[in-house]
Design an enzyme around this catalytic site. Structure first.
Site, mmCIF file in Angstrom:
data_model
loop_
_atom_site.group_PDB
_atom_site.id
_atom_site.type_symbol
_atom_site.label_atom_id
_atom_site.label_comp_id
_atom_site.label_asym_id
_atom_site.label_seq_id
_atom_site.Cartn_x
_atom_site.Cartn_y
_atom_site.Cartn_z
ATOM 1 N N SER A 262 49.852 53.239 47.643
ATOM 2 C CA SER A 262 49.704 51.801 47.365
ATOM 3 C C SER A 262 48.226 51.491 47.208
ATOM 4 O O SER A 262 47.383 52.161 47.808
ATOM 5 C CB SER A 262 50.259 50.971 48.525
ATOM 6 O OG SER A 262 49.362 51.001 49.621
ATOM 7 N N ASP A 263 47.915 50.499 46.389
ATOM 8 C CA ASP A 263 46.543 50.001 46.455
ATOM 9 C C ASP A 263 46.385 49.339 47.821
ATOM 10 O O ASP A 263 47.373 48.980 48.473
ATOM 11 C CB ASP A 263 46.234 49.027 45.314
ATOM 12 C CG ASP A 263 44.725 48.848 45.128
ATOM 13 O OD1 ASP A 263 43.962 49.264 46.027
ATOM 14 O OD2 ASP A 263 44.301 48.291 44.102
ATOM 15 N N TRP A 264 45.158 49.184 48.247
ATOM 16 C CA TRP A 264 44.895 48.712 49.619
ATOM 17 C C TRP A 264 45.386 47.272 49.793
ATOM 18 O O TRP A 264 44.817 46.335 49.259
ATOM 19 C CB TRP A 264 43.400 48.839 49.914
ATOM 20 C CG TRP A 264 43.017 50.148 50.533
ATOM 21 C CD1 TRP A 264 42.262 50.308 51.672
ATOM 22 C CD2 TRP A 264 43.347 51.478 50.108
ATOM 23 N NE1 TRP A 264 42.135 51.655 51.962
ATOM 24 C CE2 TRP A 264 42.784 52.390 51.035
ATOM 25 C CE3 TRP A 264 44.103 52.001 49.051
ATOM 26 C CZ2 TRP A 264 42.930 53.775 50.928
ATOM 27 C CZ3 TRP A 264 44.243 53.379 48.935
ATOM 28 C CH2 TRP A 264 43.671 54.246 49.868
#
Ligand code: BGC
Length: 749
Positions: A262-264
């Site tokens: 996932s992106d942060w």
């Protein structure tokens, strides 16, 4: 007694055998899939859950009981980001985490040279290894759809073929070091404003023809081990857990066997994360970078809530085992790869790589009267003007910000090269952003200057009167609303009264050179009043050296624009059709905590960049593929290997390129394909091949470019497949999208 001895011997024998037998998962000689089966069978539910989410800002847990080390990742994509504290965004304060900053990916793309991508990936991998990183969060390959896009500098331009060709060796080079790439941001993250709430509405055709190819190439050809979901939504689902883009396309159609990260802060829901293709959750509750809940890792969507879901029978372990299998595969490819080299940091070879890439990526956009390269006989006094000549650009811009061991600034580079032979004077010219801090890393530069705009301009003009050359180094910077993550630019024009400055200098001096530092195009209303224009990107550690190489002619420029340089914003499809930033509406699913969503409809379809300007007969300031040299080239004698091409066949085009000037240089031959007649509306032409060739003065070479059926196909929305239609096509060959010199017709049968 005898019987007892026999039993004892058997026990001893089997003990020895057990002691010697390496468990399958640790046996390097066994195929990885078998090792995964073995490891997975030994793992507890808790251990499985632990490996699929973060345990700190940039790490996730290994399986200590089985000897799997923790897994460390870091940004990306231009150098290895400095370490932050375990659970804070503050700097860890290490003294061994300064790195080499490589040129931004726009510059890499502008080299049009896949060999540079390979060197880039390898060098970065070596730095990452030394720093103990197992995965680099990059490269980025989102398409430049609008020149306002805050992160375009981290990407590879507007063309799917160019980006696809350039991303593959980067991934291969990096991964050849046993460091995983994490190709981002998949997908449709083409601008930054409201990035968590933008729901992209795009035709299937544009999705497949424009926005997906570079990701597909990274996966299918580059064999990327990881990919990062984007923040935004598509079909009303966030891209970090998106049934269509992750399960159907990435893992289904492309058979991706790696890990979706996932992106942060891009994961929003346990149910969707479980079912819709996410494998590793990072950065939740951090809102990307700023906000943070301390030690929230057990509460991650893929942590305790997932265990509870499994224990209560809501989920089986089917999805979990698939995620763990992928994570283990990533471990075996990286942390468990005993043959990984050790890596090294800030070596001369890395600086050299950075400089070579920069020398090849800088684009000479205009050179009226051949005022460049600087003529050492005429140059007694050079005036350098502008904040970007003295401002460090490696700090800022968002997650790609770095802490460098050194950054040669443009003014410094010029002064070093000219030594005492030439007076290199400086005038500030304009004041932009003097802050110089990002996420606890400070440049330490003191750039404050309280003089008024008029005073600064007057000083530059006064000094320019005595200068043989005036070099303005301006453009954008890495501050918010410039080339920076989190927002887009608010205007296409140059900021900080730079237009006024350039206009004033153009009246004063005949030898005016403008060096633009940015990852995006900017409006240049004064273009015709300026002698030379150089696009110098964000180059990183070697900025000053590389810019000086090009200005002095020590390097003959060979970069070509990876995007269209529009004269005005309205010349870009996204803006002409008023599609940006989109239309607000209520969110259907409020689980992400957003009550409102903004629909951004990509109404221009496949007509992005030169596809739009071609279709609408718009003359850009500088076209896609444009870039000059200090020598001249001719292209002649376009030949093709056959008159016809079959669907499973290939066709090779050969063209003779000659250096007709007096300096060694490189030309990039570009092959565009035009479908003469089609049942669907198609772009006037599309890039389907290119090759860069270095030639000595007078030398000529034959350059081959081979295409197959893929180069002729469009994405058929009715069947959901790629389709090429029998009939005539043109192969158009030139050295820029607006400078086609040769043409040859062929048939597809
Ligand atoms: C960015 C990613 C980056 C991550 C970790 C996010 O805000 O969008 O590109 O890799 O932070 O720093």
């Amino acid at each position: 007694m005898k019987h007892f001895i026999t039993i004892c011997m058997m026990v001893v024998c089997s003990m020895t055998a057990n002691a010697q037998q390496t468990p399958i998962y640790l046996d390097d000689a066994k195929p990885i899939e078998q090792r995964i089966d073995d490891a997975i069978a030994r793992m507890t539910l808790q251990e499985k859950i632990r490996v699929i989410h973060a345990q700190s800002k940039f790490s996730s847990a290994g399986i200590p009981r089985l000897g799997f080390p923790d897994f460390w990742t870091d940004d990306g994509p231009h150098g290895v980001r400095p370490d932050v504290l375990w659970d804070e965004w503050d700097q860890a304060g290490q003294t061994n985490d300064s790195c080499v900053a490589f040129p931004a990916l726009t510059c890499l793309a502008a080299t049009w040279n896949p060999d540079m991508s390979l060197i880039y990936g390898k060098s970065l991998g070596e730095e990452a290894l030394y720093r103990g990183k197992d995965m680099i969060l990059g490269p980025g390959v989102n398409i430049n759809r609008t020149p306002l896009g805050g992160r375009n500098f981290e990407y590879m331009g507007e063309d799917p073929y160019l980006a696809s060709t350039m991303v593959v060796p980067y991934v291969q080079g990096l991964q050849s070091m046993g460091v995983s790439a994490c190709v981002k941001h998949y997908c449709l993250n083409n601008d930054e404003e409201y990035r968590h709430q933008v729901n992209v509405v795009v035709s299937d055709r544009a999705l497949h023809e424009i926005y997906l190819p570079a990701f597909k190439a990274a996966v299918e050809q580059g064999k990327a081990w990881a990919i990062m979901g984007a923040y935004n939504l598509y079909k009303d689902e966030h891209n970090c857990h998106n049934q269509y883009t992750l399960n159907k396309i990435l893992k289904g159609d492309w058979a991706f066997d790696g890990v979706v990260v996932s992106d942060w802060g891009g994961c929003h829901d346990t149910d969707q994360a479980v079912k819709n293709g996410l494998d590793m959750e990072f950065g939740s509750w951090t809102n990307g970078l700023s906000a943070g809940t301390s030690n929230a890792y057990d509460n991650y969507f893929l942590a305790t809530p997932y265990i509870i879901g499994i224990q209560s029978g809501k989920y089986t372990t089917k999805e979990l085992d698939d995620k763990v299998r992928r994570v283990l595969r990533l471990f075996f490819r990286t942390t468990m790869n005993r043959n990984r080299p050790h890596g090294f940091l800030c070596s001369e070879s890395h600086y050299e790589a950075a400089r070579r890439i920069a020398d090849e990526g800088i684009v000479l956009l205009q050179n009226k009267g051949n005022i460049l390269p600087i003529d050492r006989n005429k140059a007694k006094r050079i005036l350098v003007v502008g904040e970007n000549a003295i401002k460090m650009m490696t700090v800022g811009g968002g997650s790609s910000s770095l802490k460098v061991q050194r950054e040669i600034l443009p003014l410094e580079g010029l002064r070093q090269r000219f030594g005492n032979d030439v007076v290199v004077d400086y005038a500030r010219g304009y004041v932009g952003d003097v802050s110089g801090e990002y996420n606890g890393v400070t440049t330490g530069q003191k750039l404050k200057d309280n003089r008024s705009e008029s005073k600064l301009i007057a000083e530059a003009v006064e000094k320019a009167k005595n200068a043989d050359y005036v070099i303005v180094v301006g453009g954008l910077n890495k501050s918010d609303y410039q080339d920076c993550e989190g927002h887009d630019r608010k205007q296409y024009e140059l900021p900080y009264a730079q237009n006024r400055l350039i206009e004033a200098l153009a009246k004063t001096t005949k030898r005016l050179v403008y060096v633009n530092i940015s990852g995006n195009a900017v409006a240049m209303p004064w273009k015709d009043k300026v002698g030379a224009i150089v696009q110098a990107w964000f180059i990183g550690s070697e900025a000053g050296n590389a810019i000086t190489d090009v200005l002095t002619g020590d390097a003959n420029p060979s970069g070509k624009l990876p995007f269209t340089w529009y004269a005005s914003l309205n010349d870009c499809g996204a803006h002409a059709l008023n599609t940006y930033p989109g239309t607000w509406r209520s969110a259907k699913d409020k689980s992400a905590g957003f009550s409102k969503i903004i629909d951004e409809e990509y109404k221009e379809g496949v007509y992005v960049g030169y596809r739009w300007t071609d279709k609408n007969n718009i003359k850009p300031t500088f076209a896609f593929g444009h870039g000059l040299s200090y020598t001249t080239f001719s292209m002649s004698n376009l030949r093709q290997s056959a008159k016809e091409m079959t669907r499973d066949g290939k066709l090779t085009f050969t063209v003779t390129v000659k250096n007709t000037g007096s300096k060694r240089g490189a030309e990039t031959v570009q092959l565009y394909i035009k479908d003469i007649k089609s049942s669907v509306d198609r772009p006037v032409k599309e890039l389907k091949g290119f090759k860069k060739v270095w030639l000595e003065p007078g030398e000529q070479k034959d350059v081959d470019m081979t295409i197959d059926n893929n180069a002729l196909a469009y994405y058929d929305e009715t069947t959901g497949t790629w389709k090429s239609e029998d009939g005539e096509f043109d192969a158009l060959v030139g050295n820029a999208s607006d400078n086609i010199m040769l043409k040859s017709r062929f048939m597809l049968k």
